[in-house]
Write a protein that holds these residues in place. Structure first.
Motif, PDB file in Angstrom:
ATOM      1  N   ASN A 325       0.829  -1.206   0.000  1.00  0.00           N
ATOM      2  CA  ASN A 325       0.000   0.000   0.000  1.00  0.00           C
ATOM      3  C   ASN A 325       0.865   1.258   0.000  1.00  0.00           C
ATOM      4  O   ASN A 325       0.631   2.201  -0.780  1.00  0.00           O
ATOM      5  CB  ASN A 325      -0.923  -0.027   1.213  1.00  0.00           C
ATOM      6  CG  ASN A 325      -2.033   0.996   1.134  1.00  0.00           C
ATOM      7  OD1 ASN A 325      -2.584   1.234   0.059  1.00  0.00           O
ATOM      8  ND2 ASN A 325      -2.362   1.600   2.258  1.00  0.00           N
ATOM      9  N   GLN A 326       1.872   1.283   0.859  1.00  0.00           N
ATOM     10  CA  GLN A 326       2.735   2.464   0.957  1.00  0.00           C
ATOM     11  C   GLN A 326       3.564   2.658  -0.305  1.00  0.00           C
ATOM     12  O   GLN A 326       3.793   3.802  -0.730  1.00  0.00           O
ATOM     13  CB  GLN A 326       3.644   2.335   2.190  1.00  0.00           C
ATOM     14  CG  GLN A 326       2.906   2.344   3.519  1.00  0.00           C
ATOM     15  CD  GLN A 326       2.043   3.581   3.703  1.00  0.00           C
ATOM     16  OE1 GLN A 326       2.439   4.701   3.359  1.00  0.00           O
ATOM     17  NE2 GLN A 326       0.835   3.387   4.251  1.00  0.00           N
ATOM     18  N   ARG A 327       4.007   1.584  -0.900  1.00  0.00           N
ATOM     19  CA  ARG A 327       4.771   1.689  -2.148  1.00  0.00           C
ATOM     20  C   ARG A 327       3.911   2.294  -3.250  1.00  0.00           C
ATOM     21  O   ARG A 327       4.377   3.152  -4.025  1.00  0.00           O
ATOM     22  CB  ARG A 327       5.268   0.295  -2.571  1.00  0.00           C
ATOM     23  CG  ARG A 327       6.310  -0.336  -1.642  1.00  0.00           C
ATOM     24  CD  ARG A 327       7.711   0.141  -1.953  1.00  0.00           C
ATOM     25  NE  ARG A 327       8.116  -0.166  -3.306  1.00  0.00           N
ATOM     26  CZ  ARG A 327       8.612  -1.349  -3.717  1.00  0.00           C
ATOM     27  NH1 ARG A 327       8.727  -2.350  -2.852  1.00  0.00           N
ATOM     28  NH2 ARG A 327       8.991  -1.504  -4.973  1.00  0.00           N
ATOM     29  N   LEU A 328       2.658   1.849  -3.333  1.00  0.00           N
ATOM     30  CA  LEU A 328       1.770   2.398  -4.365  1.00  0.00           C
ATOM     31  C   LEU A 328       1.469   3.874  -4.116  1.00  0.00           C
ATOM     32  O   LEU A 328       1.392   4.666  -5.077  1.00  0.00           O
ATOM     33  CB  LEU A 328       0.486   1.593  -4.415  1.00  0.00           C
ATOM     34  CG  LEU A 328       0.603   0.165  -4.958  1.00  0.00           C
ATOM     35  CD1 LEU A 328      -0.729  -0.583  -4.791  1.00  0.00           C
ATOM     36  CD2 LEU A 328       1.012   0.161  -6.430  1.00  0.00           C
ATOM     37  N   LYS A 329       1.279   4.242  -2.895  1.00  0.00           N
ATOM     38  CA  LYS A 329       0.964   5.635  -2.566  1.00  0.00           C
ATOM     39  C   LYS A 329       2.111   6.584  -2.981  1.00  0.00           C
ATOM     40  O   LYS A 329       1.876   7.765  -3.239  1.00  0.00           O
ATOM     41  CB  LYS A 329       0.704   5.772  -1.072  1.00  0.00           C
ATOM     42  CG  LYS A 329      -0.634   5.246  -0.617  1.00  0.00           C
ATOM     43  CD  LYS A 329      -0.835   5.497   0.866  1.00  0.00           C
ATOM     44  CE  LYS A 329      -2.241   5.061   1.318  1.00  0.00           C
ATOM     45  NZ  LYS A 329      -2.445   5.322   2.766  1.00  0.00           N
ATOM     46  N   ALA A 330       3.330   6.048  -3.028  1.00  0.00           N
ATOM     47  CA  ALA A 330       4.498   6.889  -3.369  1.00  0.00           C
ATOM     48  C   ALA A 330       4.637   7.130  -4.870  1.00  0.00           C
ATOM     49  O   ALA A 330       5.461   7.944  -5.295  1.00  0.00           O
ATOM     50  CB  ALA A 330       5.767   6.235  -2.829  1.00  0.00           C
ATOM     51  N   ILE A 331       3.828   6.428  -5.667  1.00  0.00           N
ATOM     52  CA  ILE A 331       3.930   6.568  -7.128  1.00  0.00           C
ATOM     53  C   ILE A 331       3.022   7.712  -7.592  1.00  0.00           C
ATOM     54  O   ILE A 331       1.823   7.730  -7.276  1.00  0.00           O
ATOM     55  CB  ILE A 331       3.516   5.249  -7.815  1.00  0.00           C
ATOM     56  CG1 ILE A 331       4.464   4.126  -7.412  1.00  0.00           C
ATOM     57  CG2 ILE A 331       3.486   5.420  -9.336  1.00  0.00           C
ATOM     58  CD1 ILE A 331       4.035   2.753  -7.914  1.00  0.00           C
ATOM     59  N   PRO A 332       3.562   8.680  -8.336  1.00  0.00           N
ATOM     60  CA  PRO A 332       2.742   9.806  -8.842  1.00  0.00           C
ATOM     61  C   PRO A 332       1.641   9.318  -9.769  1.00  0.00           C
ATOM     62  O   PRO A 332       1.821   8.328 -10.501  1.00  0.00           O
ATOM     63  CB  PRO A 332       3.757  10.705  -9.589  1.00  0.00           C
ATOM     64  CG  PRO A 332       5.100  10.260  -9.089  1.00  0.00           C
ATOM     65  CD  PRO A 332       4.962   8.800  -8.747  1.00  0.00           C
ATOM     66  N   LEU A 333       0.543  10.038  -9.787  1.00  0.00           N
ATOM     67  CA  LEU A 333      -0.561   9.709 -10.666  1.00  0.00           C
ATOM     68  C   LEU A 333      -0.139   9.912 -12.107  1.00  0.00           C
ATOM     69  O   LEU A 333       0.377  10.965 -12.468  1.00  0.00           O
ATOM     70  CB  LEU A 333      -1.774  10.582 -10.351  1.00  0.00           C
ATOM     71  CG  LEU A 333      -3.053  10.294 -11.130  1.00  0.00           C
ATOM     72  CD1 LEU A 333      -3.599   8.913 -10.759  1.00  0.00           C
ATOM     73  CD2 LEU A 333      -4.095  11.364 -10.850  1.00  0.00           C
ATOM     74  N   ALA A 334      -0.348   8.904 -12.944  1.00  0.00           N
ATOM     75  CA  ALA A 334       0.054   8.988 -14.343  1.00  0.00           C
ATOM     76  C   ALA A 334      -0.901   9.904 -15.119  1.00  0.00           C
ATOM     77  O   ALA A 334      -2.097   9.932 -14.858  1.00  0.00           O
ATOM     78  CB  ALA A 334       0.043   7.606 -14.951  1.00  0.00           C
TER      79      ALA A 334
END
Length: 334
Positions: A325-334
């Protein structure tokens, strides 16, 4: 579901039947379950006093259907001797529930005694006098609350005199027409509880005979006066009351979210949104190599990672799911 029956060491005439729900692997929010200990009322059959079947298994099944573990106290009188014998029996049952709480998946902070008529008196007496393992709530149906002169010959406690602040909260339901167990005796108990600050909820229905149980035909013994749709509401009311006192027993979280609406990604984001971002899918496949298969992903587009995790043969553990969950949250919205 599995069934277990235990005979008390202290009294071979008393047993407790355990109705135990299976552990559902696809319901991660269900771990330790709340529980009810059912005390039926009594009836006379051929000169022998037995527990009432109408307030026994059908009551246990009703709570079982709500996800509770259910335990049925089976006793006969006069096999239940002069007090404190009955209280000692109930104490042993409560000790068993605690001792087996891990195996039986019981939340020991959420054990309710659900008791009827004469059974209610014993349930309340134990809840007021126990030095350990009192129930966390009392649900009392048309309870027998005797006056002092009725119990003293049997060395039994006077409930109105021994109520204290440790008495668990009470949900009480009865009827005005129940002349066998007059409502005024219930009110005397509630006044005693009020004096020591114990919370309670009472539903005093105008109509209804003694012994209505669930008020449904399945436990009516074929008698129309035991079927009462208005009275039957007590069960749902008792469930609302338990949740109000204990909180939601099976917590839930997470919704299916659109990444664009929340401005990012997480394990509750639709997989179709994650699939459009290679960075998201690279992270997901670190945890689940299966998501490297295009067909596997296509079949789950309208789901989420949190929900899909439930259905995996070996789902991610909570800490692993949170790291993802935390890894995904760190990815900017494409």
């Amino acid at each position: 579901m599995r069934l277990e029956k235990v005979t008390l060491k202290g009294n071979e005439h008393v047993t407790v039947t355990a109705y135990l729900l299976d552990h559902p692997t696809q319901f991660p929010n269900v771990t330790r379950r709340p529980a009810v200990l059912v005390f039926p009322g009594v009836m006379t059959n051929g000169g022998k006093v037995l527990t009432s079947q109408r307030e026994a298994e059908c009551i246990a099944m009703a709570y079982l259907a709500e996800g509770y573990q259910a335990f049925l106290l089976n006793y006969s009188m006069p096999a239940w001797p002069v007090f404190p014998g009955p209280i000692d029996d109930v104490q042993e049952v409560m000790d068993i529930l605690y001792e087996k709480s891990a195996d039986w998946e019981i939340d020991t902070n959420r054990i309710a005694a659900v008791a009827f008529s004469e059974g209610a008196y014993v349930a309340v007496a134990q809840a007021m006098t126990a030095q350990r393992h009192r129930p966390n709530a009392l649900i009392l149906g048309y309870p027998q609350i005797p006056e002092p002169e009725e119990v003293r010959p049997y060395n039994a406690p006077v409930l109105q005199e021994i109520a204290d602040e440790k008495t668990p909260p009470v949900f009480l339901f009865s009827t005005h027409e129940d002349t066998g167990r007059p409502a005024k005796s219930c009110l005397s108990l509630l006044l005693a509880l009020d004096k020591v600050g114990v919370p309670y909820e009472i539903h005093l229905f105008q109509k209804g005979a003694h012994g209505l149980s669930l008020g449904k035909s399945l436990c009516s013994s074929g008698m129309g006066f035991y079927v009462d749709a208005n009275w039957a509401k007590w069960f749902e009311l008792s469930m609302h009351w338990l949740t109000a006192n204990w909180g939601e027993p099976f917590p839930y979280e997470g919704e299916f979210l659109n990444a664009a609406d929340i401005g990012g990604y997480n394990i509750d984001t639709y997989i179709r949104d994650l699939a459009q971002n290679p960075a998201c899918m690279a992270v997901v496949t670190e945890f689940w190599p299966e998501y490297g298969d295009a067909q596997f992903v296509a079949e789950r587009m309208d789901s989420t990672l949190r929900f899909s995790n439930v259905w995996f043969p070996q789902p991610l553990k909570p800490d692993e799911l949170e790291r993802l969950n935390q890894r995904l949250k760190a990815i900017p919205l494409a």
